[in-house]
Design an enzyme around this catalytic site. Structure first.
Site, short mmCIF file in Angstrom:
data_model
loop_
_atom_site.label_atom_id
_atom_site.label_comp_id
_atom_site.label_asym_id
_atom_site.label_seq_id
_atom_site.Cartn_x
_atom_site.Cartn_y
_atom_site.Cartn_z
N HIS A 374 0.93 -1.30 -0.11
CA HIS A 374 -0.08 0.02 0.02
C HIS A 374 0.79 1.20 0.04
O HIS A 374 0.21 2.36 0.27
CB HIS A 374 -0.71 0.07 1.27
N LYS A 567 -8.23 13.85 5.26
CA LYS A 567 -7.27 12.49 5.15
C LYS A 567 -6.55 12.68 6.40
O LYS A 567 -6.40 14.11 6.92
CB LYS A 567 -6.76 12.59 3.85
N ARG A 568 -5.69 11.69 6.39
CA ARG A 568 -4.55 11.82 7.39
C ARG A 568 -3.73 13.03 7.34
O ARG A 568 -3.71 13.30 6.04
CB ARG A 568 -3.73 10.42 7.70
N LYS A 573 0.96 14.44 1.67
CA LYS A 573 -0.28 14.74 1.29
C LYS A 573 -0.67 16.15 0.96
O LYS A 573 -1.46 16.68 0.52
CB LYS A 573 -1.38 14.22 2.32
N THR A 675 -8.62 6.81 -1.35
CA THR A 675 -10.00 6.17 -1.76
C THR A 675 -10.83 7.33 -1.36
O THR A 675 -11.86 7.17 -1.77
CB THR A 675 -10.25 5.31 -0.64
N LYS A 679 -14.63 8.85 -3.05
CA LYS A 679 -15.91 9.13 -2.13
C LYS A 679 -16.40 10.27 -2.59
O LYS A 679 -17.68 10.66 -2.92
CB LYS A 679 -15.54 8.96 -0.70
O1 H53 Z 1 -3.66 2.69 2.05
C1 H53 Z 1 -4.66 3.12 1.20
C2 H53 Z 1 -4.35 3.89 0.07
C3 H53 Z 1 -3.29 5.16 0.32
C4 H53 Z 1 -2.51 4.61 1.29
C5 H53 Z 1 -2.81 3.74 2.45
C6 H53 Z 1 -1.95 3.30 3.66
C7 H53 Z 1 -2.44 3.44 4.87
O2 H53 Z 1 -3.32 4.00 5.21
C8 H53 Z 1 -1.35 2.81 5.97
C9 H53 Z 1 -0.30 2.37 5.46
C10 H53 Z 1 -0.02 2.23 4.05
O3 H53 Z 1 1.25 1.71 3.84
C11 H53 Z 1 -0.73 2.74 3.06
O4 H53 Z 1 -1.53 5.74 1.74
O5 H53 Z 1 -2.74 5.71 -0.75
O6 H53 Z 1 -5.36 4.25 -0.45
C12 H53 Z 1 -5.56 1.75 0.84
O7 H53 Z 1 -4.93 1.17 -0.10
#
Ligand code: H53
Length: 835
Positions: A374, A567-568, A573, A675, A679
């Site tokens: 991810h 978002k976080r 970001k 994601t 949305k």
């Molecule tokens: O995963 C999302 C992606 C997003 C990515 C996120 C993510 C985490 O929330 C935590 C750890 C990590 O390695 C990645 O930052 O881009 O959409 C689902 O795939």
């Protein structure tokens, strides 16, 4: 009416009783019984929370038959089970979702209202189960919804954290974290299954011994044993009979162990051990995209995969005589590397505990696991020091060394004399001074038959960069599975008005097949349709405006552009890029108070990891800018900045439908997928974004003319870095940008304190890892295009419609179907409710 209810549930043979019946009378009786008999309250003294619990049990009763039927069918038909291993499941509230998926939302709402109760208020009583940090955890939840909706036998395995993601409050502009004690009042949705508890071992050492056949073998002599107690939450599909389980493990002290100390008179020691054991499932680590690197975190990871594998082996052995074909009954998906230790654990179970030969066990293991990556951020890839791993899991460290030994032996025969390649592929990194690190991504790649990224660009960059040596070795193992989100929670539940419009025009098939929405393009030229579209957006904006007034005491203009970034909080970001732009607009107003500006409301939300100083400072900066901008009379309400505290799934459900503009402004090549971007678009927001993650595919689907694109491409980012990037030159050569940064530097937003935001200013001027300054002008120009587009309401509405109705690709149903066909090789199984 009764028949109607049964029909909605596709359940003709049910006997009409208080636990299954669907007539309003029965539902009311059940509801009041659950108030009285389960909670000991009645209509005169019940709180809204009591009403919520009563309703939750009423709904749960109506799920259980399907739940048990699903489990029984899987057992009888010996189906292959999709097992989603994830340290996080960000499920969001269950009540509304379960009502919607059962197809009884309106029926229940009316029934509750007939009792003179406030349905919305009851829904709001449920604590938002926050067992995840961000995208990765929410993806797991969307996937469970799609798996059940597609009638795929599946189970989610994870940890029942007693404390989920912290509750964020803002004090004096700073984030303050409050523990999330979500289980304080119990949890009506979960079913504890203590009879299916298993033991998980930790620590100690290993020993060689000889079995009855004189074979040399290894056994693990653990130091501690902990009980894992499963708690099941039913996960219903949308209008199907399938109800799958989310099985979360709670850690408890194993009694026998405790008892010894207790009997020896060491009462306090036995209590201490009990507390120690329960620590394992106590709290979610609040890091997203940054590894915690703590021993307790590794213990959590091992705890839940060890328990889950034992569970799966138990299920398998009920209908098979041995484990030779284990991979035919379980397809295990590793959600990032968090559960990757499962690879070593399955080997241990097969070889040490079940006597399989190593190579046979390895074949089964590789056929069982598939790994989803991810992130491309190198600092986010998990590594454990061999010393730490060996202390907690001595046998697993040996097994990892063995796996690595055999793997590198193969690589040597395929590529003789290539030490550099070996170094890159090795699961064990020699970090010097005997400091070995175990690279969990490498373990996951070696132990899986499938490796996938989560958006097209992400998968491409994985193959070209992060995992390029593995892609060279095994190109056939790599897949792209672009993420998706469930339209049930993210359209139907979040945006009931828009959903009603969809259904009125094209029927409700879109909820099972989002491609149906394309049919709405025929209404693009219909002024009446556009008017309704516009009115729905305005109504949603008015709802959010009321919420902002109530919670933050900020009044906003619903005719302004709702420009949203939720978002976080993370430097990659680039929330602070949006802040720079706000300051630029502010400066323009200060220079010329009569400047013609399209009014905007900037809405931010998101949590920062408690230990991430820069992210917390970005929150403080946002709030500091808000404080000045919102009260400056020169601005005359044309700009408003609102930081909404405690962004979570429930707040997301409020926010996405009310946004005009979705900010997806990460540095290209850094956001794996995103994601939230999906949305927003589904709910008719236009995106301003970079060519990053799934933005690229969203733009492809919506049409380039319906997307506000800016910024460097991933390739340009790499090239610029390679040629020596100098952020200072952008500052010196761009007057507006200089004015913005100087305004921060001067202490204007910090009551004259020129030190407070210095870390942000310095990082931008002297390092700017995420290239905000390089992208600044392109972003500001693009925002100007946004403003001009918004002036033309009809044009904007057309773009909004096209974004929404062209988002079929981003239904998690599509994503899950691809996983089923290409990676898991599983098919739907119909659940019959006949006895
Ligand atoms: O995963 C999302 C992606 C997003 C990515 C996120 C993510 C985490 O929330 C935590 C750890 C990590 O390695 C990645 O930052 O881009 O959409 C689902 O795939």
């Amino acid at each position: 009416y009764i028949a109607d209810g049964r029909e909605a549930l596709q359940c003709p043979t049910l006997i009409e009783d208080d636990r299954t019946g669907m007539s309003p009378e029965t539902l009311k009786r059940a509801f009041l019984d659950n108030l009285f008999y389960l909670q000991g309250v009645n209509r005169t003294n019940a709180s809204p929370y009591n009403y919520y619990v009563a309703l939750a049990y009423t709904v749960r009763d109506r799920l259980l038959r399907r739940f048990l039927k699903s489990t029984d069918t899987y057992k009888q038909e010996k189906v292959k089970l999709v097992c989603y291993f994830s340290a996080e499941f960000l499920m969001g509230r269950y009540l509304g979702n379960n009502l919607a998926n059962l197809g009884i939302y309106d029926l229940i709402k009316e029934t509750i209202e007939e009792l003179g109760l406030d349905f919305e208020e009851i829904i709001e009583q449920e604590p938002d189960p926050g067992l995840g940090n961000g995208g990765l955890g929410r993806l797991a939840a969307c996937f469970l919804d799609s798996l059940a909706s597609l009638e795929i036998p599946a189970i989610g395995y994870g940890i029942r954290y007693e404390f989920g993601i912290f509750h964020q409050i803002i004090q004096n502009g700073w984030q303050v974290e409050i523990p999330d004690n979500w289980l304080r009042f119990g949890n009506p949705w979960e079913l504890p299954r203590p009879d299916e508890s298993v033991e998980v071992k930790l620590g100690g050492r290993t020993e060689i011994y000889h079995d009855d056949k004189g074979q040399e073998r290894v056994q693990w002599l653990p130091e501690r044993r902990i009980l894992a107690i499963p708690h099941d939450t039913p996960v219903p599909g949308y209008k199907t009979n399938t109800v799958n389980a989310l099985r979360l493990w709670k850690a408890e002290a194993s009694e026998s162990f405790n008892f010894e100390a207790f009997n020896a008179g060491l009462y306090d020691q036995s209590v201490a051990e009990k507390m120690d054991a329960e620590t394992i499932s106590k709290v979610l680590y609040p890091n997203d995209n940054t590894p915690a690197g703590r021993e307790l975190r590794l213990a959590q990871q091992y705890f839940f995969v060890a328990a889950s594998l034992q569970d799966l082996i138990r299920i398998h052995l009920k209908s098979h005589k041995n484990l030779q074909n284990f991979h035919e009954t379980a397809a295990i998906q590793l959600n990032d590397t968090h559960p990757a230790i499962a690879i070593a654990e399955l080997m241990r179970l097969l070889v040490d505990e079940n006597g399989l030969e190593w190579s046979k066990a390895w074949t089964i293991t590789q056929k069982t696991f598939a790994y989803t990556n991810h992130t491309l951020l190198p600092e986010a890839l998990e590594r454990w020091s061999a010393a730490l791993l060996g202390k907690l899991l001595p046998r697993h460290l040996e097994i990892i060394y063995l796996i690595n030994h055999f793997f590198l032996e193969d690589v040597r025969t395929w590529f003789p004399d290539n030490e550099e390649l070996l170094g890159k592929l090795s699961i064990v990194e020699e970090a010097g001074w005997g400091n070995k690190q175990i690279r969990m991504a490498n373990l996951a790649c070696v132990g899986s038959h499938s490796i996938n990224g989560v958006a097209a660009l992400h998968t491409e960059l994985l193959q070209k960069d992060t995992l390029k040596e593995f892609a060279m070795l095994w190109p056939e193992k790599f897949y792209n599975k672009t993420n998706g989100v469930t339209p049930r929670r993210w359209i139907l539940l979040s945006n009931p008005q828009l959903s009603a419009l969809f259904t009125e025009k094209i029927g409700d098939d879109w909820l099972k097949d989002l491609k149906e929405l394309r049919k709405l393009e025929q209404y693009l030229d219909d002024p009446e349709f556009r008017q309704r579209w516009y009115e729905i957006k305005q109504a949603n904006k008015a709802d959010l405006a009321a919420y902002m007034l109530k919670t933050r005491n900020i009044e906003v203009d619903v005719n302004s552009i709702f420009d949203v970034q939720v978002k976080r909080i993370h430097e990659y970001k680039r929330q602070h890029l949006a802040v720079l732009h706000i300051i630029a607009l502010y400066n323009r107003i200060k220079q010329n108070p009569h400047v013609d500006i399209v009014p905007r409301t900037f809405i931010f939300g998101g949590k920062a990891a408690p230990g991430y100083f820069m992210a917390k400072l970005i929150i403080k900066l946002t709030n500091a800018v808000a404080e000045i901008v919102n009260k400056d009379p020169d601005v005359r309400g044309r700009l408003k900045v609102v930081f909404l505290p405690n962004f979570n799934v429930s707040l997301g459900q409020r926010i996405y439908p009310s946004a005009d503009l979705s900010e997806q402004i990460s540095t290209a090549g850094k956001e794996a997928s995103g994601t939230g971007n999906m949305k927003f678009a589904m709910n008719g927001s236009l995106t301003i974004g970079t060519l990053d993650g799934a933005n690229i595919e969203i733009r492809e689907e919506a049409g380039a003319e319906n997307f506000f694109l800016f910024g460097l491409t991933a390739e340009e980012v790499y090239a610029k870095k390679a040629h020596g990037y100098e952020p200072m030159s952008y500052y010196k050569n761009n007057r507006e940008l200089k004015g913005v940064i100087d305004r921060i530097k001067s202490g204007y937003f910090s009551h004259g304190d020129t030190e407070l935001f210095r870390p942000i200013v310095d990082s931008l001027l002297y390092d700017d890892q995420y290239m905000l300054l390089a992208d600044y002008q392109s972003y500001a120009d693009c925002q100007e295009q946004v403003s001009q587009a918004y002036r033309d309401r009809d044009k904007w509405t057309r773009m909004s419609i096209l974004n929404s109705v062209r988002m079929a690709k981003f239904s998690s149903d599509r994503t899950i179907w691809e996983y089923c066909q290409e990676i898991w090789k599983v098919n739907p199984v119909k659940i019959s409710l006949e006895d």
